[in-house]
Design a protein around this motif. Structure first.
Motif, PDB file in Angstrom:
ATOM      1  N   SER A  40      16.119 -20.612  -7.838  1.00 55.93           N
ATOM      2  CA  SER A  40      16.027 -21.624  -8.896  1.00 55.93           C
ATOM      3  C   SER A  40      14.582 -22.070  -9.144  1.00 55.93           C
ATOM      4  N   LYS A  41      13.685 -21.804  -8.203  1.00 55.54           N
ATOM      5  CA  LYS A  41      12.277 -22.172  -8.386  1.00 55.54           C
ATOM      6  C   LYS A  41      11.558 -21.085  -9.179  1.00 55.54           C
ATOM      7  N   ASN A  42      10.559 -21.492  -9.951  1.00 55.99           N
ATOM      8  CA  ASN A  42       9.772 -20.535 -10.731  1.00 55.99           C
ATOM      9  C   ASN A  42       9.087 -19.529  -9.817  1.00 55.99           C
ATOM     10  N   SER A  43       9.217 -18.278 -10.142  1.00 56.24           N
ATOM     11  CA  SER A  43       8.537 -17.161  -9.463  1.00 56.24           C
ATOM     12  C   SER A  43       8.862 -17.032  -7.976  1.00 56.24           C
ATOM     13  N   GLU A  44       9.907 -17.692  -7.493  1.00 55.49           N
ATOM     14  CA  GLU A  44      10.327 -17.524  -6.101  1.00 55.49           C
ATOM     15  C   GLU A  44      11.501 -16.554  -6.065  1.00 55.49           C
ATOM     16  N   HIS A  45      11.439 -15.616  -5.145  1.00 50.71           N
ATOM     17  CA  HIS A  45      12.487 -14.610  -5.009  1.00 50.71           C
ATOM     18  C   HIS A  45      12.984 -14.592  -3.569  1.00 50.71           C
ATOM     19  N   THR A  46      14.268 -14.300  -3.402  1.00 47.09           N
ATOM     20  CA  THR A  46      14.836 -14.078  -2.082  1.00 47.09           C
ATOM     21  C   THR A  46      15.018 -12.576  -1.924  1.00 47.09           C
ATOM     22  N   TYR A  47      14.409 -12.033  -0.892  1.00 44.13           N
ATOM     23  CA  TYR A  47      14.527 -10.605  -0.611  1.00 44.13           C
ATOM     24  C   TYR A  47      15.403 -10.420   0.612  1.00 44.13           C
ATOM     25  N   GLN A  48      16.321  -9.458   0.525  1.00 41.37           N
ATOM     26  CA  GLN A  48      17.184  -9.117   1.650  1.00 41.37           C
ATOM     27  C   GLN A  48      17.064  -7.624   1.912  1.00 41.37           C
ATOM     28  N   VAL A  49      16.866  -7.291   3.180  1.00 39.13           N
ATOM     29  CA  VAL A  49      16.780  -5.903   3.606  1.00 39.13           C
ATOM     30  C   VAL A  49      17.930  -5.639   4.566  1.00 39.13           C
ATOM     31  N   SER A  50      18.677  -4.565   4.305  1.00 39.12           N
ATOM     32  CA  SER A  50      19.742  -4.121   5.208  1.00 39.12           C
ATOM     33  C   SER A  50      19.327  -2.786   5.802  1.00 39.12           C
ATOM     34  N   LYS A 108      12.185 -15.688   1.618  1.00 37.90           N
ATOM     35  CA  LYS A 108      11.777 -16.102   0.280  1.00 37.90           C
ATOM     36  C   LYS A 108      10.280 -15.898   0.138  1.00 37.90           C
ATOM     37  N   ILE A 109       9.901 -15.356  -1.013  1.00 36.32           N
ATOM     38  CA  ILE A 109       8.497 -15.120  -1.321  1.00 36.32           C
ATOM     39  C   ILE A 109       8.231 -15.715  -2.701  1.00 36.32           C
ATOM     40  N   GLU A 110       7.161 -16.492  -2.804  1.00 29.13           N
ATOM     41  CA  GLU A 110       6.764 -17.013  -4.109  1.00 29.13           C
ATOM     42  C   GLU A 110       5.697 -16.089  -4.681  1.00 29.13           C
ATOM     43  N   LEU A 111       5.991 -15.551  -5.847  1.00 27.09           N
ATOM     44  CA  LEU A 111       5.073 -14.630  -6.504  1.00 27.09           C
ATOM     45  C   LEU A 111       4.148 -15.399  -7.443  1.00 27.09           C
ATOM     46  N   PRO A 112       2.902 -14.966  -7.568  1.00 32.06           N
ATOM     47  CA  PRO A 112       1.970 -15.648  -8.472  1.00 32.06           C
ATOM     48  C   PRO A 112       2.433 -15.623  -9.933  1.00 32.06           C
ATOM     49  N   MET A 113       3.215 -14.585 -10.290  1.00 27.40           N
ATOM     50  CA  MET A 113       3.731 -14.485 -11.655  1.00 27.40           C
ATOM     51  C   MET A 113       4.881 -13.497 -11.692  1.00 27.40           C
ATOM     52  N   ASP A 114       5.713 -13.609 -12.712  1.00 27.92           N
ATOM     53  CA  ASP A 114       6.787 -12.637 -12.902  1.00 27.92           C
ATOM     54  C   ASP A 114       6.197 -11.355 -13.471  1.00 27.92           C
ATOM     55  N   LYS A 141      -0.520  -4.170  -9.149  1.00 27.35           N
ATOM     56  CA  LYS A 141      -1.832  -3.537  -9.265  1.00 27.35           C
ATOM     57  C   LYS A 141      -2.536  -3.891 -10.559  1.00 27.35           C
ATOM     58  N   SER A 142      -1.800  -4.011 -11.653  1.00 28.73           N
ATOM     59  CA  SER A 142      -2.435  -4.283 -12.943  1.00 28.73           C
ATOM     60  C   SER A 142      -3.146  -5.640 -12.967  1.00 28.73           C
ATOM     61  N   MET A 143      -2.689  -6.580 -12.147  1.00 25.38           N
ATOM     62  CA  MET A 143      -3.284  -7.914 -12.099  1.00 25.38           C
ATOM     63  C   MET A 143      -3.996  -8.192 -10.771  1.00 25.38           C
ATOM     64  N   ASN A 144      -4.000  -7.198  -9.875  1.00 22.33           N
ATOM     65  CA  ASN A 144      -4.626  -7.328  -8.561  1.00 22.33           C
ATOM     66  C   ASN A 144      -4.027  -8.481  -7.748  1.00 22.33           C
ATOM     67  N   HIS A 145      -2.693  -8.654  -7.839  1.00 20.63           N
ATOM     68  CA  HIS A 145      -1.990  -9.685  -7.068  1.00 20.63           C
ATOM     69  C   HIS A 145      -1.309  -9.043  -5.860  1.00 20.63           C
ATOM     70  N   LYS A 146      -1.184  -9.833  -4.800  1.00 24.08           N
ATOM     71  CA  LYS A 146      -0.491  -9.378  -3.599  1.00 24.08           C
ATOM     72  C   LYS A 146       0.233 -10.573  -2.982  1.00 24.08           C
ATOM     73  N   ALA A 147       1.461 -10.336  -2.534  1.00 30.30           N
ATOM     74  CA  ALA A 147       2.240 -11.349  -1.825  1.00 30.30           C
ATOM     75  C   ALA A 147       2.943 -10.641  -0.684  1.00 30.30           C
ATOM     76  N   GLU A 148       3.054 -11.297   0.445  1.00 29.50           N
ATOM     77  CA  GLU A 148       3.719 -10.678   1.585  1.00 29.50           C
ATOM     78  C   GLU A 148       4.336 -11.739   2.474  1.00 29.50           C
ATOM     79  N   GLY A 149       5.262 -11.296   3.308  1.00 29.60           N
ATOM     80  CA  GLY A 149       5.897 -12.218   4.226  1.00 29.60           C
ATOM     81  C   GLY A 149       6.791 -11.498   5.209  1.00 29.60           C
ATOM     82  N   LYS A 150       7.077 -12.179   6.311  1.00 30.57           N
ATOM     83  CA  LYS A 150       8.014 -11.656   7.302  1.00 30.57           C
ATOM     84  C   LYS A 150       9.406 -12.115   6.920  1.00 30.57           C
TER      85      LYS A 150
END
Length: 128
Positions: free
Chosen positions: A46-56, A98-104, A77-86
């Motif tokens: 529900s938050k802007n640019s926040e995503h929940t990632y699930q790995v199985s 949950k990871i908040e991305l700088p932009m969609d 790569k086109s915007m030189n943005h990077k986001a990461e998390g455990k």
């Protein structure tokens, strides 16, 4: 004036030793990590640019399996943005975070599996 051999050899030896320092060893996968099937799901929250990632993680018998840790690396790569998390283990073979991305937009996703001293990096959204 004559310069002794030790005045030449010791500095060369020191330079040789120091040039090897600081170089990290590239992580290596193993048979167990290579046999794991990875499925990644991405759900906007529900938050802007926040995503929940699930790995199985499953083995060749389609059974859920655990590893020491799972990380996700996202790059635009086109915007030189990077986001990461455990990602945190929520149940056997399932990791979520949950990871908040700088932009969609279009993000490349890399999943990193760690087991002991071994590491496997896998690119893609649905990885089998």
């Amino acid at each position: 004036m004559r310069i002794g051999k030790k005045y030449i050899i010791y500095p060369l030896l020191l330079v040789t030793i120091l040039s090897g320092c600081g170089q990290s060893k590239e992580p290596v996968s193993n048979k167990f990590l290579d046999s794991i099937n990875i499925e990644l799901s991405d759900e906007p929250t529900s938050k802007n640019s926040e995503h929940t990632y699930q790995v199985s993680l499953t083995n060749s018998k389609n059974e859920l399996v655990n590893v020491d840790s799972v990380e996700i690396i996202l790059t635009m790569k086109s915007m030189n943005h990077k986001a990461e998390g455990k990602l945190k283990k929520t149940s056997k073979g399932v990791y979520k975070g949950k990871i908040e991305l700088p932009m969609d937009g279009s993000w490349s996703k890399t999943i990193v599996l760690n087991q002991g001293e071994h590491t496997r990096k896998v690119n893609g959204t649905l990885i089998k």
